[in-house]
Design a protein around this motif. Structure first.
Motif, PDB file in Angstrom:
ATOM      1  N   ALA A  79     -12.499  -1.978  -8.680  1.00  0.00           N
ATOM      2  CA  ALA A  79     -11.834  -2.715  -9.801  1.00  0.00           C
ATOM      3  C   ALA A  79     -10.306  -3.183  -9.675  1.00  0.00           C
ATOM      4  O   ALA A  79      -9.995  -4.347  -9.975  1.00  0.00           O
ATOM      5  N   GLY A  80      -9.746  -2.425  -8.652  1.00  0.00           N
ATOM      6  CA  GLY A  80      -8.368  -2.884  -8.369  1.00  0.00           C
ATOM      7  C   GLY A  80      -8.335  -3.929  -7.612  1.00  0.00           C
ATOM      8  O   GLY A  80      -7.634  -4.973  -7.469  1.00  0.00           O
ATOM      9  N   ARG A 129      -5.290   7.159  -5.567  1.00  0.00           N
ATOM     10  CA  ARG A 129      -4.143   7.948  -5.284  1.00  0.00           C
ATOM     11  C   ARG A 129      -4.159   9.168  -4.331  1.00  0.00           C
ATOM     12  O   ARG A 129      -4.134  10.266  -4.545  1.00  0.00           O
ATOM     13  N   LYS A 130      -4.315   8.521  -3.044  1.00  0.00           N
ATOM     14  CA  LYS A 130      -4.366   9.549  -1.867  1.00  0.00           C
ATOM     15  C   LYS A 130      -3.846   8.836  -0.763  1.00  0.00           C
ATOM     16  O   LYS A 130      -3.582   7.681  -0.835  1.00  0.00           O
ATOM     17  N   GLN A 131      -3.350   9.350   0.247  1.00  0.00           N
ATOM     18  CA  GLN A 131      -2.846   8.449   1.562  1.00  0.00           C
ATOM     19  C   GLN A 131      -4.168   8.519   2.445  1.00  0.00           C
ATOM     20  O   GLN A 131      -4.751   9.291   2.919  1.00  0.00           O
ATOM     21  N   PRO A 132      -4.089   7.316   3.087  1.00  0.00           N
ATOM     22  CA  PRO A 132      -3.341   5.985   2.647  1.00  0.00           C
ATOM     23  C   PRO A 132      -3.848   5.364   1.381  1.00  0.00           C
ATOM     24  O   PRO A 132      -4.910   5.539   0.870  1.00  0.00           O
ATOM     25  N   LEU A 133      -2.910   4.934   0.589  1.00  0.00           N
ATOM     26  CA  LEU A 133      -3.230   4.376  -0.803  1.00  0.00           C
ATOM     27  C   LEU A 133      -4.103   3.212  -0.518  1.00  0.00           C
ATOM     28  O   LEU A 133      -3.929   2.366   0.315  1.00  0.00           O
ATOM     29  N   ARG A 189       0.939  -1.244  -0.036  1.00  0.00           N
ATOM     30  CA  ARG A 189      -0.129   0.122   0.051  1.00  0.00           C
ATOM     31  C   ARG A 189       0.838   1.033  -0.130  1.00  0.00           C
ATOM     32  O   ARG A 189       0.485   2.156   0.587  1.00  0.00           O
ATOM     33  N   SER A 190       1.992   1.285  -0.583  1.00  0.00           N
ATOM     34  CA  SER A 190       2.807   2.441  -0.746  1.00  0.00           C
ATOM     35  C   SER A 190       3.614   2.312  -2.173  1.00  0.00           C
ATOM     36  O   SER A 190       4.313   1.266  -2.369  1.00  0.00           O
ATOM     37  N   LEU A 191       3.620   3.360  -2.905  1.00  0.00           N
ATOM     38  CA  LEU A 191       4.356   2.981  -4.212  1.00  0.00           C
ATOM     39  C   LEU A 191       5.724   3.345  -4.021  1.00  0.00           C
ATOM     40  O   LEU A 191       6.517   2.569  -4.617  1.00  0.00           O
TER      41      LEU A 191
END
Length: 305
Positions: free
Chosen positions: A59-60, A50-54, A16-18
């Motif tokens: 769909a994902g 694309r926000k925190q937390p991811l 959960r972190s790019l």
């Protein structure tokens, strides 16, 4: 679409972190972001928020299940093709944690050799989430792990078979004082002074087991986290030095308890039972893996585990 994009997405869903996912996949943050965007372009919808937390979009979440299943099937097929004609020499691939690798695996492996004959094994150690990801992706044949809420969430019973191998306890321990009593004792209630606590990092499987136990107690314990690590052995060493109170698997503290380097810091009600379990993807039908699995299932039925 490239297969490595699926692996990227599974790692992103796990962390959960790019930035962390990019580091784990050994690519730069911008390059990793471009891969995820390319995957979304191929799929035609947004897969992550694309926000925190991811977080994953609906769909994902759907794509995560499909990606894990597809990648597992492809890796298993590749492994079978690569071992045609030499399967007897191919090691059984097992993912586990460092503590189980040191304290449980050697005796268990000896028992397997006595039961099924000697066979090669390839053991890889990591944190629980990474080990679960490996068996999900088909990178290993078996997962040996401490059972926890995490394993029950991430290992879908429709895709994985599970088997309890042994029962273990997690016990509260402390360095002794000059009189041989716990230097740090468990305290509860509103007026209790806080006790320094040596805590588990999120990557350790038993963190969830301990959290559930503490949350279910009638009174909240007065604990103040003073140290956190992703290694039970590191926490053991800090406990022996008198840095605080710790809950640890009995297999980890047994020698220290016998030597008087640690003492129990709570009664039986503060001990936490949990399982050591083995897991296998149902899509993995390798001959040796299946022979071992069926044999262990038969043994469990006989002993009543």
């Amino acid at each position: 679409m490239q297969l490595e994009w699926l692996e990227d997405f599974i790692e992103l869903a796990r962390t959960r972190s790019l930035s962390r996912a990019a580091q784990n996949r050994c690519v730069t943050h911008p390059a990793f972001g471009r891969r995820i965007k390319a995957l979304e372009d191929w799929f035609g919808v947004a897969l992550i928020e694309r926000k925190q937390p991811l977080s994953l979009t609906p769909a994902g979440l759907l794509f995560l299940e499909a990606a894990s299943h597809s990648l597992g099937l492809l890796n298993n097929a590749r492994a079978q093709f690569q071992t045609v004609g030499s399967s007897r020499d191919e090691p059984v691939r097992i993912a586990t944690g460092r503590t189980l690798a040191s304290h449980f695996f050697p005796d268990w492996y000896e028992s397997l050799n006595r039961r099924f004959g000697a066979f090669p094994v390839s053991l890889v150690t990591s944190g629980s989430q990474e080990a679960i990801a490996r068996v999900s992706a088909g990178e290993v044949d078996l997962l040996l792990i401490f059972s926890s809420p995490l394993t029950r969430i991430l290992l879908d019973s429709d895709r994985f078979d599970s088997l309890v191998l042994a029962r273990e306890q997690m016990v509260p321990v402390s360095a002794p004082d000059s009189q041989g009593l716990p230097r740090f004792q468990i305290r509860s209630g509103a007026g209790a002074s806080s006790v320094p606590w040596l805590a588990f990092a999120p990557t350790l499987a038993l963190r969830g087991v301990l959290a559930q136990h503490l949350a279910a107690l009638p009174q909240r314990l007065a604990l103040r986290m003073s140290y956190q690590a992703d290694s039970y052995e590191s926490i053991l060493q800090m406990a022996k030095r008198g840095a605080g109170l710790a809950w640890l698997p009995h297999m980890v503290v047994d020698t220290a308890l016998k030597a008087g380097e640690l003492v129990l810091a709570g009664g039986a009600e503060m001990a936490i039972g949990f399982d050591i379990s083995l897991h296998r993807s149902r899509s993995n039908q390798a001959e040796r893996v299946m022979r071992i699995w069926h044999g262990l299932v038969e043994d469990a039925l006989i002993t009543g585990n």
